[in-house]
Design a protein around this motif. Structure first.
Motif, mmCIF file in Angstrom:
data_model
loop_
_atom_site.group_PDB
_atom_site.id
_atom_site.type_symbol
_atom_site.label_atom_id
_atom_site.label_comp_id
_atom_site.label_asym_id
_atom_site.label_seq_id
_atom_site.Cartn_x
_atom_site.Cartn_y
_atom_site.Cartn_z
ATOM 1 N N ILE A 20 18.927 -11.424 -26.647
ATOM 2 C CA ILE A 20 19.864 -12.353 -27.309
ATOM 3 C C ILE A 20 20.772 -11.603 -28.296
ATOM 4 C CG2 ILE A 20 20.006 -14.284 -28.948
ATOM 5 C CD1 ILE A 20 17.432 -15.372 -27.574
ATOM 6 N N ILE A 21 20.159 -10.705 -29.068
ATOM 7 C CA ILE A 21 20.916 -9.903 -30.051
ATOM 8 C C ILE A 21 21.989 -9.073 -29.348
ATOM 9 C CG2 ILE A 21 20.767 -7.972 -31.670
ATOM 10 C CD1 ILE A 21 18.046 -9.173 -32.542
ATOM 11 N N LYS A 22 21.599 -8.431 -28.211
ATOM 12 C CA LYS A 22 22.562 -7.618 -27.449
ATOM 13 C C LYS A 22 23.716 -8.460 -26.940
ATOM 14 C CE LYS A 22 19.429 -3.976 -25.859
ATOM 15 N NZ LYS A 22 18.751 -3.377 -24.691
ATOM 16 N N ILE A 23 23.395 -9.651 -26.453
ATOM 17 C CA ILE A 23 24.447 -10.559 -25.934
ATOM 18 C C ILE A 23 25.414 -10.949 -27.047
ATOM 19 C CG2 ILE A 23 24.868 -12.886 -25.024
ATOM 20 C CD1 ILE A 23 22.151 -12.503 -23.473
ATOM 21 N N LEU A 24 24.854 -11.270 -28.218
ATOM 22 C CA LEU A 24 25.701 -11.646 -29.357
ATOM 23 C C LEU A 24 26.620 -10.505 -29.785
ATOM 24 C CD1 LEU A 24 23.157 -13.665 -31.549
ATOM 25 C CD2 LEU A 24 25.184 -14.558 -30.392
ATOM 26 N N ILE A 25 26.068 -9.297 -29.821
ATOM 27 C CA ILE A 25 26.868 -8.104 -30.190
ATOM 28 C C ILE A 25 28.023 -7.914 -29.225
ATOM 29 C CG2 ILE A 25 26.838 -5.580 -30.362
ATOM 30 C CD1 ILE A 25 23.936 -5.912 -31.494
ATOM 31 N N ASN A 26 27.701 -8.060 -27.903
ATOM 32 C CA ASN A 26 28.751 -7.932 -26.883
ATOM 33 C C ASN A 26 29.856 -8.988 -27.048
ATOM 34 O OD1 ASN A 26 27.632 -5.715 -25.604
ATOM 35 N ND2 ASN A 26 26.311 -6.966 -24.291
ATOM 36 N N ILE A 27 29.416 -10.204 -27.353
ATOM 37 C CA ILE A 27 30.392 -11.293 -27.552
ATOM 38 C C ILE A 27 31.315 -10.985 -28.733
ATOM 39 C CG2 ILE A 27 30.657 -13.716 -28.244
ATOM 40 C CD1 ILE A 27 28.044 -14.245 -26.604
ATOM 41 N N ILE A 28 30.714 -10.543 -29.833
ATOM 42 C CA ILE A 28 31.502 -10.193 -31.036
ATOM 43 C C ILE A 28 32.489 -9.073 -30.734
ATOM 44 C CG2 ILE A 28 31.358 -9.198 -33.366
ATOM 45 C CD1 ILE A 28 28.612 -10.730 -33.592
ATOM 46 N N PHE A 29 32.022 -8.059 -29.999
ATOM 47 C CA PHE A 29 32.871 -6.919 -29.635
ATOM 48 C C PHE A 29 34.062 -7.373 -28.788
ATOM 49 C CE2 PHE A 29 33.817 -3.252 -26.900
ATOM 50 C CZ PHE A 29 34.174 -2.337 -27.881
ATOM 51 N N ILE A 30 33.763 -8.290 -27.831
ATOM 52 C CA ILE A 30 34.833 -8.815 -26.954
ATOM 53 C C ILE A 30 35.871 -9.601 -27.781
ATOM 54 C CG2 ILE A 30 35.322 -10.487 -25.112
ATOM 55 C CD1 ILE A 30 32.516 -9.618 -23.937
ATOM 56 N N ILE A 31 35.363 -10.408 -28.715
ATOM 57 C CA ILE A 31 36.263 -11.197 -29.588
ATOM 58 C C ILE A 31 37.186 -10.274 -30.394
ATOM 59 C CG2 ILE A 31 36.353 -12.717 -31.614
ATOM 60 C CD1 ILE A 31 33.750 -14.023 -30.457
ATOM 61 N N ILE A 32 36.598 -9.188 -30.932
ATOM 62 C CA ILE A 32 37.386 -8.211 -31.713
ATOM 63 C C ILE A 32 38.479 -7.586 -30.867
ATOM 64 C CG2 ILE A 32 37.290 -5.975 -32.899
ATOM 65 C CD1 ILE A 32 34.456 -6.865 -33.893
ATOM 66 N N LEU A 33 38.117 -7.213 -29.627
ATOM 67 C CA LEU A 33 39.104 -6.607 -28.712
ATOM 68 C C LEU A 33 40.255 -7.571 -28.409
ATOM 69 C CD1 LEU A 33 36.777 -4.738 -26.158
ATOM 70 C CD2 LEU A 33 38.352 -3.719 -27.807
ATOM 71 N N ILE A 34 39.872 -8.849 -28.200
ATOM 72 C CA ILE A 34 40.890 -9.865 -27.901
ATOM 73 C C ILE A 34 41.852 -10.040 -29.092
ATOM 74 C CG2 ILE A 34 41.265 -12.346 -27.519
ATOM 75 C CD1 ILE A 34 38.579 -12.252 -25.894
ATOM 76 N N LEU A 35 41.255 -10.075 -30.297
ATOM 77 C CA LEU A 35 42.078 -10.219 -31.498
ATOM 78 C C LEU A 35 43.037 -9.053 -31.691
ATOM 79 C CD1 LEU A 35 39.432 -11.648 -34.023
ATOM 80 C CD2 LEU A 35 41.441 -12.844 -33.108
ATOM 81 N N LEU A 36 42.506 -7.851 -31.480
ATOM 82 C CA LEU A 36 43.338 -6.638 -31.612
ATOM 83 C C LEU A 36 44.478 -6.636 -30.608
ATOM 84 C CD1 LEU A 36 40.589 -3.914 -32.242
ATOM 85 C CD2 LEU A 36 42.352 -4.679 -33.852
ATOM 86 N N SER A 37 44.167 -7.041 -29.377
ATOM 87 C CA SER A 37 45.201 -7.073 -28.332
ATOM 88 C C SER A 37 46.264 -8.116 -28.668
ATOM 89 C CB SER A 37 44.581 -7.371 -26.967
ATOM 90 O OG SER A 37 44.016 -8.662 -26.960
ATOM 91 N N ASN A 38 45.821 -9.253 -29.264
ATOM 92 C CA ASN A 38 46.768 -10.296 -29.676
ATOM 93 C C ASN A 38 47.684 -9.807 -30.793
ATOM 94 O OD1 ASN A 38 45.988 -12.224 -27.862
ATOM 95 N ND2 ASN A 38 44.493 -13.185 -29.231
ATOM 96 N N CYS A 39 47.117 -9.036 -31.740
ATOM 97 C CA CYS A 39 47.906 -8.469 -32.844
ATOM 98 C C CYS A 39 48.981 -7.544 -32.303
ATOM 99 C CB CYS A 39 47.015 -7.709 -33.830
ATOM 100 S SG CYS A 39 46.025 -8.826 -34.851
ATOM 101 N N ASN A 40 48.580 -6.697 -31.354
ATOM 102 C CA ASN A 40 49.548 -5.780 -30.735
ATOM 103 C C ASN A 40 50.646 -6.558 -30.028
ATOM 104 O OD1 ASN A 40 48.286 -3.451 -31.559
ATOM 105 N ND2 ASN A 40 46.904 -3.386 -29.795
#
Length: 413
Positions: A20-40
């Motif tokens: 569960i912890i690994k899944i949550l970490i992956n989700i957070i990482f994906i969200i960060i990537l999406i946000l960064l791509s949106n900023c760009n």
């Protein structure tokens, strides 16, 4: 057996928890990537928007520059025989535009000598605008609307007003009753006070005034006084505004602008005139007398006959105590044989100011004031100087003034 179940349950719980912890970490990482791509994306969008705006501004500037280069401006002062159709045709304006312009105002066929015309046409010969300066007080502006021309009349309007001095009244009360405000009253006083005394006007005196009314952009009207005619005890006084903003009489003179107070010279007897070959009463030799001697008792106040700056205030064996007063680098007045000097070198004085007391110092045969006027390092006769200083307008300015003043005088009479 129970102990075995507990161990298995704990083991599986730990494994599920870690997943569960690994899944949550992956989700957070994906969200960060999406946000960064949106900023760009936003940054790129903003940059592209700014670039487009700059390009648009550059295009508009080039377009404006082309339009400016595209139009040609012409001007003409009407001379004998000039016709609007001929002038425009020579400059390359299309015949159809000339016909349409004249159709909008047939008065254009009646050009008069001295009138000014300005117009613009494009590269194809299309007439864009035309300005016709009919007189100093009237102009018409013609503008193109598709294939027709419309014009606006001048915003300048001449207005006549009168001030009549009644019994038990004076100029100031009568001016208020005529609807003039304080600013207009002050302008009238400044324009003609050098000819009359406003406190000594006779009953029945009448002021005839001409104002030029001009509408401003905010639709307010500004008034400019152009001329005054005063009828006072069978005498006529005129004051007309020249292009330099000052007022002159019907002949182009203004005594208030006399740089020298000649009335001071008339108060005293001239005991010795200007003379380039005078027999000196002290040396008994022929020598130049570069001024006039005014007979006055010692201690008489000596006034500055002009505005200026004191450049000398000292003692000389021949001149005694004397003063040199320079006016705007143009001419100099000198006062000699003084008893006492009341001013200092570098001091600025005004016409009519007391600068000394007359005396009998230096080489003299008796109390008097020796007075000189120098122009461009040459002494001139103070008695004849009045003729020089009265002519304030240059020859060309005076000719022009007399031509312009005729128009105003015709409205005042």
């Amino acid at each position: 057996m129970q102990q075995i179940y507990k161990t298995i349950f704990v083991f599986f719980n730990q494994k599920i928890f870690s997943k569960i912890i690994k899944i949550l970490i992956n989700i957070i990482f994906i969200i960060i990537l999406i946000l960064l791509s949106n900023c760009n994306f936003l940054t790129n969008t903003e940059e592209s928007f700014l670039n487009q705006k700059n390009l648009q501004q550059k295009k508009e500037f080039k377009k404006f520059k082309k339009i400016k280069e595209y139009l040609k401006t012409y001007e003409n002062i009407v001379t004998y025989g000039d016709k609007i159709s001929v002038l425009l045709k020579k400059s390359g304006v299309k015949i159809n535009d000339i016909l349409q312009l004249i159709k909008s105002d047939k008065n254009l066929n009646n050009l008069k000598i001295g009138q000014k015309i300005y117009w613009k046409r494009d590269k194809l010969g299309n007439l864009i605008t035309l300005k016709w300066y009919i007189s100093k007080f009237q102009k018409k502006i013609y503008k193109r609307y598709k294939n027709e021309f419309k014009y606006n009349k001048s915003d300048f309007v001449l207005e006549k007003k009168s001030i009549y001095i009644k019994k038990n009244s004076n100029f100031f009360k009568s001016a208020n009753q005529a609807g003039l405000n304080q600013s207009e009253i002050n302008t009238i006083i400044e324009a003609i006070e050098w000819q009359i005394n406003f406190h000594k006007l006779n009953i029945g005196s009448k002021f005839h005034l001409i104002f030029l009314n001009k509408k401003t952009n905010n639709k307010k009207t500004s008034k400019t006084l152009l001329g005054i005619k005063l009828d006072n005890l069978d005498k006529e006084y005129f004051s007309i505004k020249a292009q330099n903003g000052r007022f002159y009489d019907a002949n182009g003179f203004n005594k208030s602008e006399e740089p020298i107070n000649f009335s001071f010279l008339k108060k005293y007897r001239i005991s010795s005139p200007f003379n380039l070959h005078r027999l000196n009463p002290v040396t008994h030799r022929i020598s130049r007398h570069l001024g006039i001697d005014l007979a006055m008792p010692q201690g008489t106040p000596v006034i500055a006959t002009s505005n200026g700056k004191i450049i000398k205030a000292q003692f000389n064996k021949i001149a005694g105590f004397y003063i040199s007063l320079k006016n705007n680098n143009y001419y100099t007045t000198r006062y000699m044989h003084l008893k006492k000097i009341l001013v200092k070198v570098g001091q600025k004085v005004k016409k009519g100011q007391i600068i000394a007391f007359s005396g009998n110092t230096g080489r003299t045969t008796g109390p008097h004031l020796h007075y000189e006027i120098w122009i461009n390092h040459h002494a001139i006769d103070p008695i004849k100087a009045k003729c020089i200083f009265l002519q304030q307008l240059t020859k060309k300015e005076r000719i022009r003034y007399l031509q312009e003043s005729k128009k105003i005088l015709s409205k005042l009479k």
